[in-house]
Design a protein around this motif. Structure first.
Motif, mmCIF file in Angstrom:
data_model
loop_
_atom_site.group_PDB
_atom_site.id
_atom_site.type_symbol
_atom_site.label_atom_id
_atom_site.label_comp_id
_atom_site.label_asym_id
_atom_site.label_seq_id
_atom_site.Cartn_x
_atom_site.Cartn_y
_atom_site.Cartn_z
ATOM 1 N N PRO A 22 -4.061 2.823 -1.430
ATOM 2 C CA PRO A 22 -4.922 2.306 -0.360
ATOM 3 C C PRO A 22 -5.650 1.020 -0.712
ATOM 4 O O PRO A 22 -6.027 0.256 0.177
ATOM 5 N N ARG A 23 -5.853 0.764 -1.993
ATOM 6 C CA ARG A 23 -6.588 -0.429 -2.412
ATOM 7 C C ARG A 23 -5.679 -1.489 -3.021
ATOM 8 O O ARG A 23 -6.128 -2.348 -3.783
ATOM 9 N N ALA A 24 -4.411 -1.467 -2.647
ATOM 10 C CA ALA A 24 -3.456 -2.430 -3.206
ATOM 11 C C ALA A 24 -3.841 -3.866 -2.881
ATOM 12 O O ALA A 24 -3.682 -4.765 -3.714
ATOM 13 N N THR A 35 -2.989 7.535 1.728
ATOM 14 C CA THR A 35 -2.084 6.407 1.495
ATOM 15 C C THR A 35 -1.749 6.320 0.007
ATOM 16 O O THR A 35 -2.590 6.602 -0.847
ATOM 17 N N HIS A 44 0.828 -1.212 0.000
ATOM 18 C CA HIS A 44 0.000 0.000 0.000
ATOM 19 C C HIS A 44 0.862 1.262 0.000
ATOM 20 O O HIS A 44 0.347 2.360 -0.199
ATOM 21 N N ASP A 63 -6.958 -3.520 3.053
ATOM 22 C CA ASP A 63 -7.545 -2.601 2.098
ATOM 23 C C ASP A 63 -8.037 -1.405 2.911
ATOM 24 O O ASP A 63 -8.913 -1.538 3.755
ATOM 25 N N TRP A 64 -7.472 -0.234 2.670
ATOM 26 C CA TRP A 64 -7.720 0.914 3.538
ATOM 27 C C TRP A 64 -9.133 1.471 3.408
ATOM 28 O O TRP A 64 -9.569 2.268 4.245
#
Length: 256
Positions: free
Chosen positions: A171-173, A168, A115, A143-144
């Motif tokens: 954030p969805r890495a 971030t 992330h 997953d943020w």
């Protein structure tokens, strides 16, 4: 566990404190142990822990007889790791340029790292380079945008969560792990989700930090953030706090 940029001493101290606190949370040790099992490296085999932070995973892998190498781009973080575990192998390096020769490790582990990476494809190309044919990779992270918090104001809570996510790099890495690994040419890609449920006051600083971060973006007012934080403090004091945090663990095999 750290960014692909240097930290100053103050921010590194704060990050180490947060990482140590995360390592002590219920289920954290079990999740780390599962990641070691999924890599499948046995005594005498080698694993690189990318973004090793203060080095706990390197130490735990070493205790299993694995030849572990920890890398992190922060000189201060590596200094802490070497101070804690002087007998282990720690090196200053980022995920894009690992100080390892081609095909030299049997396993690759990155926990709460991707992330922070603007170019995950580049990191996975490097993972393929250093892994032996048939070597295993495991990526772990949250997953943020997917943080479940009980609150009397769900709309404001969604705003807070998404505002924090937007601070971030990626954030969805975690939801992209599978596609990223497939696109990088890895085989046998599999995804598991392990959700931590927290109801005690230990997670209150995380929630307060989330509100402070959202307030810093200007998406919520000081009054909104203060009201929300007051509610969460009351929940912690009355045993009504609830936070659920899904952690995505994705494994794959380097092509033979």
């Amino acid at each position: 566990m750290t960014k692909e940029t240097e930290h100053d001493g103050r921010s590194t101290d704060g990050l180490i404190a947060r990482l140590d606190a995360a390592d002590r949370l219920p289920g954290a040790h079990e999740l780390r142990s599962l990641s070691y099992d999924m890599i499948g490296a046995g005594p005498g085999e080698s694993v690189v822990d990318v973004g090793c932070g203060a080095g706990r995973a390197v130490r735990e892998l070493s205790e299993r007889g694995v030849r572990a190498v920890g890398v992190d781009p922060s000189e201060q973080m590596i200094a802490v790791a070497r101070g804690r575990w002087p007998e282990e192998d720690f090196r200053i390096a980022g995920a894009y340029e690992l100080p390892l020769t081609d095909g030299s490790v049997d396993g690759y582990r990155a926990d709460k790292v991707f992330h922070e990476l603007a170019e995950p494809e580049r990191a996975l190309a490097e993972a393929r380079r250093v892994l032996t044919p048939g070597g295993r990779i495991v990526l772990i992270g949250q997953d943020w945008d997917t943080i479940v918090i009980d609150s009397d104001d769900p709309a404001l809570t969604r705003t807070l969560v998404h505002a924090r996510a937007d601070l971030t790099t990626a954030p969805r890495a975690a939801r992209r792990y599978r596609s990223l690994l497939l696109d990088a040419g890895f085989d046998d890609v599999a995804v598991e989700v392990h959700t931590g449920v927290f109801t005690g006051p230990a997670m209150l600083p995380v929630l307060l930090g989330l509100a402070e971060a959202a307030r810093s973006t200007g998406l919520v007012t000081h009054e909104q953030a203060d009201t929300w934080m007051t509610e969460q403090r009351t929940r912690a004091e009355t045993d009504r706090l609830f936070l659920a945090l899904p952690m995505f663990m994705t494994t794959a095999t380097a092509p033979r």
